[in-house]
Design a protein around this motif. Structure first.
Motif, PDB file in Angstrom:
ATOM      1  N   SER A  91     -23.426 -13.745 -53.018  1.00 31.80           N
ATOM      2  CA  SER A  91     -22.305 -13.049 -52.373  1.00 31.80           C
ATOM      3  C   SER A  91     -21.812 -13.854 -51.175  1.00 31.80           C
ATOM      4  O   SER A  91     -22.551 -14.637 -50.589  1.00 31.80           O
ATOM      5  N   SER A  92     -20.551 -13.579 -50.811  1.00 37.87           N
ATOM      6  CA  SER A  92     -19.953 -14.288 -49.662  1.00 37.87           C
ATOM      7  C   SER A  92     -20.426 -13.674 -48.352  1.00 37.87           C
ATOM      8  O   SER A  92     -20.950 -12.553 -48.319  1.00 37.87           O
TER       9      SER A  92
ATOM     10  N   ALA B 248     -18.445 -12.641 -46.130  1.00 33.91           N
ATOM     11  CA  ALA B 248     -17.556 -11.492 -45.876  1.00 33.91           C
ATOM     12  C   ALA B 248     -18.137 -10.230 -46.508  1.00 33.91           C
ATOM     13  O   ALA B 248     -18.144  -9.153 -45.900  1.00 33.91           O
TER      14      ALA B 248
ATOM     15  N   VAL C 107     -13.705  -5.987 -50.486  1.00 35.08           N
ATOM     16  CA  VAL C 107     -13.764  -7.370 -49.997  1.00 35.08           C
ATOM     17  C   VAL C 107     -13.131  -8.303 -51.033  1.00 35.08           C
ATOM     18  O   VAL C 107     -13.669  -8.511 -52.117  1.00 35.08           O
ATOM     19  N   LEU C 108     -11.981  -8.856 -50.668  1.00 34.21           N
ATOM     20  CA  LEU C 108     -11.301  -9.793 -51.578  1.00 34.21           C
ATOM     21  C   LEU C 108     -11.907 -11.180 -51.455  1.00 34.21           C
ATOM     22  O   LEU C 108     -11.868 -11.967 -52.391  1.00 34.21           O
ATOM     23  N   GLU C 109     -12.465 -11.447 -50.264  1.00 36.11           N
ATOM     24  CA  GLU C 109     -13.061 -12.763 -50.003  1.00 36.11           C
ATOM     25  C   GLU C 109     -14.451 -12.862 -50.626  1.00 36.11           C
ATOM     26  O   GLU C 109     -15.454 -13.030 -49.907  1.00 36.11           O
ATOM     27  N   ASN C 110     -14.537 -12.663 -51.892  1.00 36.24           N
ATOM     28  CA  ASN C 110     -15.802 -12.764 -52.614  1.00 36.24           C
ATOM     29  C   ASN C 110     -15.449 -13.083 -54.051  1.00 36.24           C
ATOM     30  O   ASN C 110     -14.388 -12.697 -54.544  1.00 36.24           O
TER      31      ASN C 110
ATOM     32  N   PRO D 202     -13.995 -10.253 -56.355  1.00 36.17           N
ATOM     33  CA  PRO D 202     -13.831  -9.256 -55.287  1.00 36.17           C
ATOM     34  C   PRO D 202     -14.724  -8.042 -55.530  1.00 36.17           C
ATOM     35  O   PRO D 202     -15.016  -7.708 -56.679  1.00 36.17           O
TER      36      PRO D 202
END
Ligand SMILES: C[S@@+](CC[C@H](N)C(=O)[O-])C[C@H]1O[C@@H](n2cnc3c(N)ncnc32)[C@H](O)[C@@H]1O
Length: 220
Positions: free
Chosen positions: A44-45, A47, A191-194, A197
């Motif tokens: 996972s990111s 974010a 969370v789009l930054e993954n 998402p």
């Protein structure tokens, strides 16, 4: 002193990039060996890790993490002020459990199936305030999801919360299980930054109407 720090900064950044790349490779190979268990090709990111741990404070300790993998959420929990010795990391994959033991020597790393949570000893006298789950619930049979949630809420303190992410469009805990265990869910992040998402859910106990015994199914 300032010069030493200025020289150390790019070196530290390089070490972080190197760790990120080796973790990604490790994760990819684990996924290639056991895609259903790992359920994602990369960790996972940061974010997503921030969103999963946003409500956690040092008062939440001890905290249980389920399926920590390479420890993206573990790092975020430490950044939220949870001391390493108050982290209980339950990871089924031996390769990840070994890595976590090296990386977090003061944390309690338990190499076990999260579905056995209610039977695990070693979870101390103080009840955890939060469970952070990176488990692929959508890939699991319902009975297993039930056992995980039941075990988690047996361990959690009365006002404790269970945090779960999903790549799906709905909460990955079937309604029938929530009703049976007296739980309510709320989406607290998207969370789009993954990749891909993800949505973040908080699961807590439903407050029983006045005079009613709290969540009787949990007492079985
Ligand atoms: C989608 S990965 C998430 C890893 C990490 N939390 C992240 O977000 O990068 C799922 C993780 O759960 C672990 N896992 C899967 N089934 C499990 C189980 N029944 N008990 C404990 N860990 C499990 C996998 O080995 C893997 O580390």
């Amino acid at each position: 002193m300032r010069e030493t720090r200025a020289l150390a900064a790019p070196w530290n950044r390089l070490c972080c990039v190197e760790q990120h790349m080796t973790d990604s490779l490790r994760f990819f190979f684990a996924w290639a060996t056991d895609p259903l268990r790992v359920a994602s090709v990369i960790p996972s990111s940061r974010a997503l890790a921030r969103a999963m741990t946003a409500e956690i404070q040092c008062e939440s300790a001890p905290v249980i993490e389920l399926g920590p993998g390479t420890g993206v959420f573990t790092r975020a929990l430490l950044a939220r002020g949870v001391p390493q010795e108050h982290l209980i990391l339950v990871e089924y994959g031996q390769e990840f459990a070994d890595l976590l033991r090296k990386r977090y020597p003061c944390a309690d790393v338990i190499c076990a199936d999260a579905a056995r949570l209610c039977k695990l000893s070693g979870i101390g006298a103080t009840k955890p305030g939060a469970v952070v789950s990176g488990l692929p619930l959508l890939a699991m049979p319902r009975r297993k999801v039930y056992a995980i949630l039941r075990g988690a809420f047996q361990q959690l303190r009365e006002d404790g919360a269970f945090y779960q992410f999903t790549y799906g469009f709905r909460c990955p805990i079937p309604r029938e299980i929530r009703t049976r265990l007296g739980l309510k869910v709320e989406r607290i992040g998207w969370v789009l930054e993954n990749f891909p998402p993800a949505q973040v859910y908080r699961v807590t106990r439903r407050t029983p109407p006045a005079g009613q015994c709290p969540t009787p199914t949990l007492l079985q």
